[in-house]
Scaffold this active site. Sequence first.
Site, short mmCIF file in Angstrom:
data_model
loop_
_atom_site.label_atom_id
_atom_site.label_comp_id
_atom_site.label_asym_id
_atom_site.label_seq_id
_atom_site.Cartn_x
_atom_site.Cartn_y
_atom_site.Cartn_z
N ASP A 77 -20.12 -10.96 43.05
CA ASP A 77 -21.06 -10.40 44.02
C ASP A 77 -21.71 -9.10 43.54
O ASP A 77 -22.28 -8.35 44.32
CB ASP A 77 -20.37 -10.17 45.38
CG ASP A 77 -19.20 -9.23 45.26
OD1 ASP A 77 -18.85 -8.85 44.12
OD2 ASP A 77 -18.63 -8.87 46.31
N HIS A 82 -31.74 -6.30 15.41
CA HIS A 82 -31.45 -6.16 16.85
C HIS A 82 -29.98 -5.83 17.08
O HIS A 82 -29.36 -6.33 18.02
CB HIS A 82 -31.83 -7.44 17.60
CG HIS A 82 -33.31 -7.65 17.66
ND1 HIS A 82 -33.90 -8.86 17.91
CD2 HIS A 82 -34.34 -6.79 17.50
CE1 HIS A 82 -35.22 -8.73 17.90
NE2 HIS A 82 -35.51 -7.49 17.64
N ASP A 93 -32.86 3.23 17.62
CA ASP A 93 -34.07 2.73 18.27
C ASP A 93 -33.78 2.77 19.76
O ASP A 93 -32.99 1.95 20.26
CB ASP A 93 -34.38 1.31 17.78
CG ASP A 93 -35.70 0.77 18.33
OD1 ASP A 93 -36.24 1.35 19.29
OD2 ASP A 93 -36.18 -0.24 17.79
N ASP A 149 -40.66 4.02 23.29
CA ASP A 149 -40.01 3.21 22.25
C ASP A 149 -40.04 4.00 20.94
O ASP A 149 -41.09 4.08 20.30
CB ASP A 149 -40.79 1.88 22.13
CG ASP A 149 -40.12 0.88 21.19
OD1 ASP A 149 -39.02 1.16 20.70
OD2 ASP A 149 -40.74 -0.18 20.96
N HIS A 174 -40.81 -7.58 9.82
CA HIS A 174 -41.41 -7.58 11.16
C HIS A 174 -42.78 -6.92 11.11
O HIS A 174 -43.15 -6.29 10.13
CB HIS A 174 -40.49 -6.90 12.18
CG HIS A 174 -40.15 -5.46 11.89
ND1 HIS A 174 -41.00 -4.41 12.15
CD2 HIS A 174 -39.03 -4.90 11.34
CE1 HIS A 174 -40.42 -3.27 11.81
NE2 HIS A 174 -39.23 -3.53 11.29
N HIS A 210 -46.69 -3.21 18.40
CA HIS A 210 -46.83 -4.06 19.60
C HIS A 210 -47.37 -3.17 20.71
O HIS A 210 -47.26 -1.94 20.66
CB HIS A 210 -45.49 -4.70 19.99
CG HIS A 210 -44.35 -3.73 20.20
ND1 HIS A 210 -44.20 -2.98 21.35
CD2 HIS A 210 -43.32 -3.38 19.39
CE1 HIS A 210 -43.11 -2.23 21.23
NE2 HIS A 210 -42.56 -2.43 20.05
N HIS A 241 -42.45 -4.59 25.14
CA HIS A 241 -43.42 -5.43 24.43
C HIS A 241 -44.44 -5.80 25.50
O HIS A 241 -44.27 -6.78 26.22
CB HIS A 241 -42.76 -6.67 23.81
CG HIS A 241 -41.75 -6.30 22.75
ND1 HIS A 241 -40.76 -7.14 22.32
CD2 HIS A 241 -41.60 -5.17 22.02
CE1 HIS A 241 -40.04 -6.54 21.38
NE2 HIS A 241 -40.53 -5.33 21.18
N GLU A 285 -44.37 1.22 13.75
CA GLU A 285 -42.96 1.21 13.41
C GLU A 285 -42.64 0.45 12.12
O GLU A 285 -41.94 -0.56 12.15
CB GLU A 285 -42.15 0.63 14.57
CG GLU A 285 -42.66 -0.70 15.14
CD GLU A 285 -41.75 -1.24 16.25
OE1 GLU A 285 -40.54 -1.35 15.98
OE2 GLU A 285 -42.25 -1.53 17.34
N TYR A 319 -35.52 -2.49 4.90
CA TYR A 319 -34.11 -2.83 5.12
C TYR A 319 -33.60 -3.53 3.86
O TYR A 319 -34.03 -4.63 3.53
CB TYR A 319 -33.98 -3.77 6.33
CG TYR A 319 -34.82 -3.31 7.51
CD1 TYR A 319 -34.32 -2.36 8.41
CD2 TYR A 319 -36.13 -3.79 7.70
CE1 TYR A 319 -35.11 -1.91 9.47
CE2 TYR A 319 -36.91 -3.34 8.75
CZ TYR A 319 -36.40 -2.40 9.63
OH TYR A 319 -37.18 -1.96 10.67
N ARG A 362 -36.13 2.66 9.72
CA ARG A 362 -37.34 2.38 10.52
C ARG A 362 -37.75 3.69 11.15
O ARG A 362 -36.90 4.50 11.53
CB ARG A 362 -37.07 1.31 11.59
CG ARG A 362 -38.29 1.03 12.46
CD ARG A 362 -38.21 -0.27 13.29
NE ARG A 362 -37.16 -0.30 14.28
CZ ARG A 362 -36.01 -0.95 14.15
NH1 ARG A 362 -35.75 -1.65 13.05
NH2 ARG A 362 -35.10 -0.93 15.10
N GLU A 381 -40.42 4.90 14.14
CA GLU A 381 -41.28 4.32 15.18
C GLU A 381 -41.80 5.40 16.13
O GLU A 381 -41.02 6.18 16.68
CB GLU A 381 -40.49 3.28 15.99
CG GLU A 381 -41.26 2.72 17.17
CD GLU A 381 -40.53 1.58 17.88
OE1 GLU A 381 -39.28 1.57 17.86
OE2 GLU A 381 -41.21 0.71 18.45
N1 GLY Z 1 -37.27 -1.42 20.59
C1 GLY Z 1 -37.96 -2.64 20.51
C2 GLY Z 1 -38.98 -2.61 19.47
O1 GLY Z 1 -39.05 -1.66 18.71
O2 GLY Z 1 -39.81 -3.48 19.39
MN MN Z 2 -41.11 -1.17 19.14
MN MN Z 3 -38.14 0.24 19.09
#
Ligand code: GLY
Ligand code: MN
Ligand code: MN
Length: 445
Positions: free
Chosen positions: A43, A246, A263, A274, A353, A357, A364, A387, A391, A408, A410
Amino acid sequence: MNPTHMNLSIAPAFKKRRQQLIKKMGSGIAIIPTASEKIRNRDASYPFRADSYFHYLTGFGEPESVLVLIAGKKPQQILFCRDKDAEREIWDGFRHGPEGAKKAFGFDATLSITTLDEQLPQLIADQPALYFSMGQDAAWDARITAALNQVRALSRAGKRPPADIRDVHTPLDQMRLIKDGHEIALMKRAAKISAGAHQRAMQFAAPGKYEYEVEAELLHEFRRHGSQYPAYTSIVAAGANACVLHYVDNDRQIGNNDLILIDAGCELDGYASDITRTFPANGKFSGPQRDIYQLVLDSQAAAISATRAGSGFLDPHNAALKVLAQGMLDFKLLRGSLDSVLETESYRQFYMHRTSHWLGLDVHDAGEYKDGKHWTKLQPGMVLTIEPGCYVRPAKGVPKAFWNIGVRIEDDALVTAKGCEIITAAAPKTVADIEAVMQSTRSKD
Ligand code: GLY
Ligand code: MN
Ligand code: MN
């Protein structure tokens, strides 16, 4: 987002968006429900978070709410919401109720949610078009189908169902792509809180601590500045974990020679930030760590320079790629010529990647990336992330000095007429700034 705490002086900003959507529709009816409450286990529920489209148009944070907009000669903005309920309000807190919501949020009419199924067939009958997002929620699809069938059953009484069923998200996605003043102000505040959280994490992190301890510092900083939730699950990845894109376990002990990739971004009144920063656990970059870090930073600078009104969405990515690919050749991560690396996409071994975005109510965010053949052109008021990363997983032929280094960087960019404004710039980013920030806390120990 919280219905009891929304600053009601901003209600006109939401009303204006409803008017804009009505204008875009021209005629017909739109039905936009908020999200449904979700059980987590037994619940216990997940914290309720309004549907982003619904929030964009209403700012109304209560569950069991539906917005109905009627376009045409007599436009109408109607909210269906929960009734006042003295007993439930003792347990769960304040409810506006239809009357209260009408005044506070500026709707033309408000009705009890308990009357929705009875009202729907009358509302949609004889409308030329129905704007609804089919396929998002099976229960809602069934509800709309039932209403349509009830109207069809009245055909001999002269009632007609809408001939056109259109996705209401299509015009809304276009609108959400360009942020208005209210949205930009909120996104800047969210960005500032998140930048402060990254600085706090840098000052706190040290060899021997656990990734989750660093995550707790981020969450503390988000919440103490009024952010309701993290915008997405925070990544705190030390050492080799930084090469897992991720990674969210956040349960490893931090080693002395690790880089830490974080991140994380907060959500403020529905709007996401972000940010990614990468820094050395012990406060000083090693030679190979600095090489990769500076390469990613240079590639980000190239992408930022390419982010301006009139550029295509992919231009910042292509600018970053060129710098990254050349660096991968210089560091002997790859062999060949710059052209061949870009042509064969062999850089994908280390950068797999995209660089950007859209960012907004969703991390996103809504909005088209490509219109058939052409990448969306950047316009003032759009917000996107920048970003790039690199890696380096252990592999044959890859110089050992770089193994397990994951970087990374960003930031969030608001496109302006002349270029872009980095709204997350307060998070330390250059090698010198990061080392100085980390040194300042270490010297106090
Ligand atoms: N934190 C999600 C991305 O960087 O797309
Ligand atoms: Mn991002
Ligand atoms: Mn991010």
